[in-house]
Write a protein that holds these residues in place. Structure first.
Motif, PDB file in Angstrom:
ATOM      1  N   THR A 263       0.831  -1.200   0.000  1.00  0.00           N
ATOM      2  CA  THR A 263       0.000   0.000   0.000  1.00  0.00           C
ATOM      3  C   THR A 263       0.869   1.255   0.000  1.00  0.00           C
ATOM      4  N   THR A 264       0.318   2.318  -0.518  1.00  0.00           N
ATOM      5  CA  THR A 264       1.048   3.581  -0.562  1.00  0.00           C
ATOM      6  C   THR A 264       1.332   4.101   0.844  1.00  0.00           C
ATOM      7  N   ALA A 265       0.338   3.979   1.734  1.00  0.00           N
ATOM      8  CA  ALA A 265       0.522   4.449   3.107  1.00  0.00           C
ATOM      9  C   ALA A 265       1.598   3.647   3.820  1.00  0.00           C
ATOM     10  N   GLY A 266       1.720   2.366   3.491  1.00  0.00           N
ATOM     11  CA  GLY A 266       2.732   1.533   4.130  1.00  0.00           C
ATOM     12  C   GLY A 266       4.124   1.821   3.609  1.00  0.00           C
ATOM     13  N   THR A 267       4.283   1.906   2.302  1.00  0.00           N
ATOM     14  CA  THR A 267       5.606   2.129   1.728  1.00  0.00           C
ATOM     15  C   THR A 267       6.120   3.538   1.988  1.00  0.00           C
ATOM     16  N   ALA A 268       5.222   4.459   2.310  1.00  0.00           N
ATOM     17  CA  ALA A 268       5.652   5.829   2.597  1.00  0.00           C
ATOM     18  C   ALA A 268       6.541   5.891   3.831  1.00  0.00           C
ATOM     19  N   GLY A 269       6.405   4.916   4.708  1.00  0.00           N
ATOM     20  CA  GLY A 269       7.211   4.921   5.926  1.00  0.00           C
ATOM     21  C   GLY A 269       8.539   4.206   5.800  1.00  0.00           C
ATOM     22  N   ILE A 270       8.791   3.542   4.667  1.00  0.00           N
ATOM     23  CA  ILE A 270      10.023   2.783   4.480  1.00  0.00           C
ATOM     24  C   ILE A 270      11.143   3.725   4.048  1.00  0.00           C
ATOM     25  N   LEU A 271      12.171   3.857   4.855  1.00  0.00           N
ATOM     26  CA  LEU A 271      13.288   4.746   4.561  1.00  0.00           C
ATOM     27  C   LEU A 271      14.458   3.999   3.936  1.00  0.00           C
ATOM     28  N   ASN A 272      14.525   2.689   4.152  1.00  0.00           N
ATOM     29  CA  ASN A 272      15.612   1.881   3.606  1.00  0.00           C
ATOM     30  C   ASN A 272      15.052   0.944   2.545  1.00  0.00           C
ATOM     31  N   PRO A 273      15.318   1.195   1.289  1.00  0.00           N
ATOM     32  CA  PRO A 273      14.752   0.342   0.237  1.00  0.00           C
ATOM     33  C   PRO A 273      15.422  -1.027   0.226  1.00  0.00           C
ATOM     34  N   GLY A 274      14.783  -1.971  -0.446  1.00  0.00           N
ATOM     35  CA  GLY A 274      15.378  -3.285  -0.618  1.00  0.00           C
ATOM     36  C   GLY A 274      15.074  -4.229   0.522  1.00  0.00           C
ATOM     37  N   ALA A 275      15.970  -5.218   0.694  1.00  0.00           N
ATOM     38  CA  ALA A 275      15.742  -6.291   1.664  1.00  0.00           C
ATOM     39  C   ALA A 275      15.650  -5.765   3.092  1.00  0.00           C
ATOM     40  N   HIS A 276      16.476  -4.786   3.408  1.00  0.00           N
ATOM     41  CA  HIS A 276      16.461  -4.275   4.782  1.00  0.00           C
ATOM     42  C   HIS A 276      15.149  -3.572   5.098  1.00  0.00           C
ATOM     43  N   GLY A 277      14.629  -2.815   4.155  1.00  0.00           N
ATOM     44  CA  GLY A 277      13.336  -2.159   4.355  1.00  0.00           C
ATOM     45  C   GLY A 277      12.227  -3.169   4.540  1.00  0.00           C
ATOM     46  N   PHE A 278      12.267  -4.271   3.784  1.00  0.00           N
ATOM     47  CA  PHE A 278      11.273  -5.330   3.968  1.00  0.00           C
ATOM     48  C   PHE A 278      11.407  -5.949   5.353  1.00  0.00           C
ATOM     49  N   SER A 279      12.648  -6.152   5.817  1.00  0.00           N
ATOM     50  CA  SER A 279      12.868  -6.704   7.155  1.00  0.00           C
ATOM     51  C   SER A 279      12.270  -5.806   8.224  1.00  0.00           C
ATOM     52  N   GLU A 280      12.379  -4.488   8.035  1.00  0.00           N
ATOM     53  CA  GLU A 280      11.830  -3.549   9.009  1.00  0.00           C
ATOM     54  C   GLU A 280      10.311  -3.670   9.106  1.00  0.00           C
ATOM     55  N   VAL A 281       9.642  -3.794   7.967  1.00  0.00           N
ATOM     56  CA  VAL A 281       8.185  -3.938   7.969  1.00  0.00           C
ATOM     57  C   VAL A 281       7.796  -5.286   8.566  1.00  0.00           C
TER      58      VAL A 281
END
Length: 602
Positions: A478-496
């Motif tokens: 979702t747009t609202a969810g990805t807006a909070g991701i500051l680190n793209p890629g695998a690490h950003g997915f790990s954070e979520v």
């Protein structure tokens, strides 16, 4: 993993078990009413409390009434805490005149502390006044922890009783746990923390002179706030001097004690247990780790004593201890190995008498890699969520370990109460699998495990993965969810993935690096927290009621012994297998990919 790290890990485990065994005996006496403290010292106090609340302590509840009491009590607590956070600007003991929380942040925080998650998307010292911290957060630290212990005691009664229709009185359990277990221990640990330098006061924040004066320039503005420009239209700069730092004060030690003892994890300061006024010394750090795990470990002893076979409790304790030791080895080894990308820069990361070595990023030097690693394992295996280092700065495998511990259901000691009832659910699953292998009706602690119990077990085992994976999917799609991701890629997915794993399993720690102070994350994480707690708790009480109604069956030659090494291995295998089957695909997209990228130089 060097000798120093092995020694610190071994010492911690030895001290933990040495304290857990006598505490388990004491808790058993409190919960069955045989303790002298209950019979002679606390009886008048209990009587007054029951009279004020209109509770008859001699009337026990069926599992449905018990569950209804838990839900009603938690719902009222959520509403009360939400209201307190929304009106704190008008309340006393708010020397910094901090304003109200936003509706979505207050909703998230209220649900978080009532569910024993203590997820925080705010800085405590910059958001909450002293009364909100004490009357709101600290009180719920006690009550949510007591609720978890009450539920596991009710489940243990289900195993211990036969042909019974009741599993105890929730109000009596809640009162005794708070009055005789949590409150005394909290006083002792608070005094220990104060002795180490943790602050406890009601003073306003203090401005202190810095050791170094910093000068810097900013654009000059007029009285209306408009930028001042010179004749050429360039902004006029003005010199500034930074020679003071504001130090937050407050009643920290009292909240810190129950934060750890109740496996709550919500810190007074934003930096949590990495803050020098919340966790100043290596000894306070060691005491905080002990406080996190001592009650969950002691409850294993309680289980064995209440069901009349202490070996049962020690078998569960052994399984937890083995898994904890392996997790510590994995975590500390990953962090001690450091980052191979630095090797190409000729940076020596080898531990020696002159340096700690390894990955020191995000760690406090007063704790080092060993105590930081043990703390990370303890907090994520204990459903606590307190942190003394930045999990976002862990190596990929170093982050993999705490994430997996959360996803396994935090049953390696686990939260107070919730860890043991989660592990007992896995024990039921383990004996069911063993029964299928030999074509025999599974039994555990003298009770036949039949279809009804296994349906409830399935709900408990599958619910939190459902919440985690659906929530993480929404976060990355979702747009609202990805807006909070500051680190793209695998690490950003790990954070979520970590955020929803932490919420649904009621842990409360975070990778950080993810902006969660938004309505989207506040609401969705709160939903995961609520159903992760009570969606699992109700089936556990249903199991307790079903087991209490059953007759105890005699041990025969075909009965699987559930107190020896074979069962310990079977139990651990079941926990790992369920976790692997559920989360390996998601973990492969996060920390596993990131590790492969790191070792390949990317």
């Amino acid at each position: 993993m060097n000798a120093n790290n092995l020694f610190q890990t071994g010492l911690f485990i030895v001290v933990l078990i040495a304290l857990a065994i006598p505490l388990g005996r004491y808790i058993t006496g409190v919960m069955d009413g045989s303790s002298v403290v209950v019979r002679r010292i606390g009886r008048p106090v209990e009587a007054v409390l029951y009279k004020l609340a209109g509770v008859d302590p001699d009337v026990e509840m069926s599992w449905k009434h018990y569950a209804l009491a838990v839900l009603a009590f938690s719902a009222v607590g959520t509403l009360a805490l939400y209201a307190l956070l929304r009106v704190q600007q008008w309340l006393p003991l708010n020397p910094q005149a901090l304003g109200a929380m936003t509706p979505d942040a207050a909703f998230n925080t209220a649900v978080s502390f009532v569910t024993n998650t203590n997820w925080q998307d705010y800085g405590g010292e910059s958001t909450l006044g002293y009364l909100a911290q004490m009357l709101g957060l600290t009180v719920q630290n006690f009550l949510s922890a007591a609720t978890g212990i009450a539920v596991v005691v009710a489940l243990i009664r289900g195993f211990a009783r036969h042909t019974a229709t009741t599993i105890g009185n929730f109000w009596v359990d809640l009162t005794r746990i708070t009055l005789y277990i949590l409150a005394p221990l909290a006083v002792v640990f608070a005094l220990v923390f104060v002795s180490q330098g943790v602050i406890q006061n009601f003073e306003p924040y203090k401005d202190v002179a810095t050791l170094q004066v910093t000068t810097y320039q900013t654009p000059k503005t007029d009285a209306q706030g408009n930028p001042v420009k010179d004749a050429k239209g360039n902004p006029v700069m003005q010199d500034n001097k930074a020679d003071k730092q504001t130090i937050a004060m407050g009643p920290v030690a009292s909240q810190e004690a129950i934060k750890m003892l109740g496996t709550n994890g919500g810190g007074f300061f934003n930096a949590n247990s990495a803050h020098p006024l919340e966790n100043p010394t290596p000894f306070s750090n060691f005491a905080q780790m002990i406080a996190m795990l001592v009650i969950p470990a002691a409850l294993c002893v309680v289980f064995g004593r209440m069901v009349g076979d202490r070996r049962q409790g020690y078998a569960v304790l052994a399984a937890m201890t083995i898994a904890f030791a392996v997790a510590c080895w994995g975590e500390i080894s990953a962090e001690q190995a450091g980052n191979p990308l630095f090797a190409s820069l000729h940076v020596d990361q080898t531990a020696s008498p002159l340096q700690a070595g390894g990955n020191a990023e995000g760690k406090e030097t007063r704790f080092g890699i060993a105590q930081s690693g043990i703390f990370s394992v303890a907090t994520t295996s204990a459903s606590c969520g307190a942190v003394n280092n930045m999990h976002d700065s862990l190596t990929p495998l170093g982050g993999f370990v705490p994430l997996l511990l959360i996803q396994l259901g935090e049953v390696i000691f686990g939260g107070v109460g919730s860890g043991l009832y989660g592990m007992l659910v896995f024990a039921l699953l383990a004996v069911f699998v063993a029964g299928l292998m030999i074509g025999r009706t599974p039994e555990y602690v003298g009770k036949k495990i039949e279809s009804y119990e296994m349906k409830m077990v399935a709900i408990v085992v599958l619910l939190t993965p459902f919440l985690v994976l659906v929530g993480a999917s929404l976060g990355v799609l979702t747009t609202a969810g990805t807006a909070g991701i500051l680190n793209p890629g695998a690490h950003g997915f790990s954070e979520v993935l970590y955020a929803y794993s932490s919420a649904a399993n009621n842990n409360g720690s975070a990778f950080a690096g993810l902006t969660v102070s938004t309505p989207f994350y506040n609401v969705t994480l709160a939903i995961a927290m609520w159903f992760g707690r009570f969606g699992s708790l109700i089936p556990v009480l249903a199991i307790a009621g079903a087991l209490a109604a059953k007759k105890r069956i005699a041990v025969t030659a075909g009965t699987l012994p559930t107190h020896g090494p074979l069962f310990v291995v079977l139990l651990l295998g079941t926990v790992v297998l369920v976790g692997a089957l559920t989360y390996v695909p998601a973990l492969a997209l996060g920390p596993v990919v990131e590790h492969l990228q790191m070792i390949s130089g990317k």
